[in-house]
Design an enzyme around this catalytic site. Structure first.
Site, short mmCIF file in Angstrom:
data_model
loop_
_atom_site.label_atom_id
_atom_site.label_comp_id
_atom_site.label_asym_id
_atom_site.label_seq_id
_atom_site.Cartn_x
_atom_site.Cartn_y
_atom_site.Cartn_z
N LYS A 266 -79.26 17.52 -13.92
CA LYS A 266 -79.37 18.18 -14.53
C LYS A 266 -78.77 18.57 -15.52
O LYS A 266 -77.46 18.36 -15.59
CB LYS A 266 -79.46 19.48 -13.29
CG LYS A 266 -79.85 21.34 -13.78
CD LYS A 266 -79.50 21.91 -12.61
CE LYS A 266 -79.87 22.99 -12.57
NZ LYS A 266 -80.13 24.48 -11.23
N GLU A 349 -84.99 34.92 -0.02
CA GLU A 349 -85.06 36.30 0.24
C GLU A 349 -85.21 37.30 1.32
O GLU A 349 -84.45 37.52 1.40
CB GLU A 349 -85.44 37.64 -1.54
CG GLU A 349 -84.94 36.92 -2.22
CD GLU A 349 -85.39 35.21 -3.07
OE1 GLU A 349 -85.40 34.80 -4.59
OE2 GLU A 349 -86.06 34.76 -2.04
N ARG A 377 -89.70 39.89 -3.52
CA ARG A 377 -90.13 39.08 -1.97
C ARG A 377 -89.69 39.18 -1.03
O ARG A 377 -89.89 38.88 0.58
CB ARG A 377 -89.12 37.69 -2.75
CG ARG A 377 -89.39 37.43 -4.41
CD ARG A 377 -88.25 36.17 -4.74
NE ARG A 377 -88.42 35.44 -4.33
CZ ARG A 377 -89.37 34.15 -4.05
NH1 ARG A 377 -90.05 33.69 -5.66
NH2 ARG A 377 -89.87 33.25 -3.55
#
Length: 607
Positions: A266, A349, A377
């Site tokens: 990243k 979630e 979600r």
């Protein structure tokens, strides 16, 4: 396809140009920089090997699609990234025929990719998914369901977090190369051909299959993917163009489904992002030389985090739960101070909500902090696991209302009607930072059921007032007294109405401004005793109109058989595009001149 030095050198030069463009544009417009720096070579390789858009490429999540946009005809317009009417922040079929599926929330690409592969057996379907996204429930369900059925599906795991030790990494790289070599592929093909024709005994067949399985398990623990029916390739260096392209060429010819494990870094190629990956994951405009972001005032997220730390210092039953957004929701200090009471469930979630229900039913005081758009979600868990049991879980709804540059998939416009539709929830919207602190103080010992506290992205608004009264559940506060018109305002809309107050006065539209921070329960006494005193009554909310605050008042009026007209000022669209929050509020009639026009229009329409 010839993969020689000249070809690779050309692509490497392109890689650097792409990285320079990413840094230049995101430093001006903000955006997801580090994830895109990490997938430059991977995206280039996919575009080179496959016949796009005939073959279909899906990203999970679409915030890593900037490189793809640059390589698929959107380079000239890329400077408009995340601005009103410009290039979008995520994949969107309305933007380009190279984008086959909208992608703003994690977990959708594998399921969608499976459906697309089933419907388009003659084309390859490639899904790029991150190591965080693949762990959420939606993705795991898809992996399980895909099995051996989809021969044209290629799943690429973009692993930018897993740590592979030197020895294991070396063996993995060696074995990854072995697995795509002609020798290995021919042996494998021949062995399986012999087995399928029944020319060996059962014992020999079992031995051959055990050898292949055991060797792979020894070298590559990740080959668990093959247990689910996938052909496995990897681990591949995600920044080695030659290795990537050769692997994808082989994968393209294989009968799938194929699972490719790619290791990337990243922030690759931009030192500041490499050194601070989390900061540059999603970042506001910054100085490309120093990486510094212009600091604003204290945000609602900051206030929430600081107040929760204060409360938790004297109450060990307080827990904080978040879903891969601990720092984003202001819980960074809480995590460092009370690590054992701060739980990051990752991109899960639904699990986080039910986990909090388990804490609450055991006598703890859980605070679940998630962005508004991502609470969607966990709808089933909010209803079934918390609402029906009336458990005292506190839900902190960050980034409520219009969010801005992240666009249609991230606007927090559904939380009011969502929570109002569920049993036993109290719904609150602080208008100021001070009121948020008061609500949190109140919430600490509230045991009568779940609380939902919503607030917008950005700096907290403060109101100069001499009033010493603090927040009370089910009570509204008059901010300014006036005549004829009654303005009932929720949350962030208080600032908007106060900003146009003088202009309303000049137009003869002065009125009483009321802060309605308690959306449920409503202040029924105020409704019964005050509504009849005004000619025009307006409600203001930065959410979707249907099923919202204004509609909740209409429901009460109907129950009480009160024939009073209500003018609802809210959002009438569920598809709010990307752009700055200020511009979008104006465009959709919730700020400034457009808001005044809506108020005038409502009065004129009623005459």
């Amino acid at each position: 396809m010839r993969v020689d030095k000249e070809y690779i050198d050309k692509l490497q030069k392109e890689s650097q140009e792409i990285r320079d463009t990413l840094v230049e544009i995101t430093s001006k417009n903000g955006g997801h920089l580090a994830p895109n720096l990490g997938v430059v070579e991977l995206t280039q390789s996919i575009v080179e090997v496959f016949e796009l858009p005939k073959d279909k490429l899906l990203f999970d999540v679409g915030h890593q699609s900037y490189v793809y946009k640059l390589l698929t005809g959107r380079k000239e317009k890329f400077k408009t990234l995340r601005t009103r009417d410009g290039i979008g922040p995520f994949s969107d079929p309305k933007e380009s025929n190279f984008d086959f599926f909208i992608a703003g929330h994690a977990g959708s690409a594998l399921s969608a990719g499976a459906g697309i592969a089933k419907a388009n057996p003659e084309n390859k379907v490639i899904v790029v998914i991150g190591d965080a996204s693949i762990a959420n429930g939606h993705s795991l369900e898809a992996l399980n369901n895909i099995g051996e059925n989809l021969k044209n599906l290629i799943v690429i795991l973009n692993d930018n977090e897993m740590s592979i030790g030197k020895n294991v990494g070396s063996l993995s790289k060696f074995f990854g190369r072995l697995m795509i070599s002609n020798v290995y592929m021919n042996i494998r093909k021949d062995v399986r051909s012999v087995i399928s024709r029944g020319k060996v005994g059962k014992q020999v067949k079992n031995v051959l299959e055990r050898i292949e399985h055991s060797v792979k398990q020894f070298f590559l623990p990740s080959s668990i993917s093959e247990v689910l029916g996938y052909q496995f390739l990897g681990v591949i260096d995600g920044h080695n163009l030659e290795e990537l392209i050769k692997t994808l060429i082989v994968a393209k010819e294989m009968e799938g489904p194929v699972f490719i494990h790619v290791k990337t870094e990243k922030g690759k190629g931009y030192q500041l992002a490499e050194e601070n990956k989390e900061k540059f994951h999603g970042i506001s405009p910054f100085d490309p030389e120093t990486g510094e972001v212009e600091l604003g005032g204290k945000t609602y997220s900051n206030i929430f985090g600081s107040k929760l730390v204060e409360l938790a210092e004297n109450d060990r039953s307080i827990y904080a739960i978040s879903a891969a957004m601990v720092k984003g929701t202001g819980l960074g200090e809480f995590q460092s101070r009370f690590e054992d009471r701060c739980i990051d469930v990752g991109i899960a979630e639904g699990h986080g909500v039910t986990f909090s229900a388990g804490l609450a039913i055991s006598g703890k005081k859980p605070y679940v902090a998630i962005y508004s758009t991502f609470f969607q979600r966990a709808l089933d868990q909010l209803i079934h696991d918390v609402g029906l049991q009336n458990l005292p879980v506190k839900f902190i709804i960050d980034r409520a209302g219009i969010v801005g540059e992240d666009g249609k998939t991230h606007q927090g416009i559904h939380d009011i009607n969502m929570f109002l539709s569920m049993p036993n929830y109290r719904v609150l919207a602080p208008a100021t930072g001070t009121e948020l602190r008061e609500m949190l103080e109140f919430s600490k010992d509230f045991k009568e059921g779940p609380l939902a506290i919503r607030f917008p992205r950005g700096n907290a608004f403060e109101l100069e007032t001499t009033s010493k009264s603090s927040f009370e559940l089910g009570r509204w506060k008059e901010i300014k007294k006036g005549k004829k018109n009654l303005y009932l305002v929720t949350g962030a809309m208080l600032k908007e109405i106060l900003d146009i107050e003088e202009e309303l006065l000049r137009k003869g539209l002065d009125g009483t401004i009321v802060n309605c921070s308690s959306i449920r329960p409503l202040d029924v006494n105020f409704i019964l005793n005050e509504f009849s005193k005004y000619e025009n009554i307006f409600t203001f909310e930065d959410g979707y109109e249907r099923g919202g605050f204004g509609n909740e008042i209409l429901r009460v009026l109907n129950e009480k058989k009160m024939k009073i007209n209500i003018n609802i000022i809210a959002l009438d669209s569920v598809s709010i595009p990307h752009g700055s929050r200020n511009i979008l509020l104006e465009d959709y009639g919730l700020r400034g001149k457009k808001l005044i026009e809506r108020i005038e229009g409502s009065i004129n329409d009623g005459k």
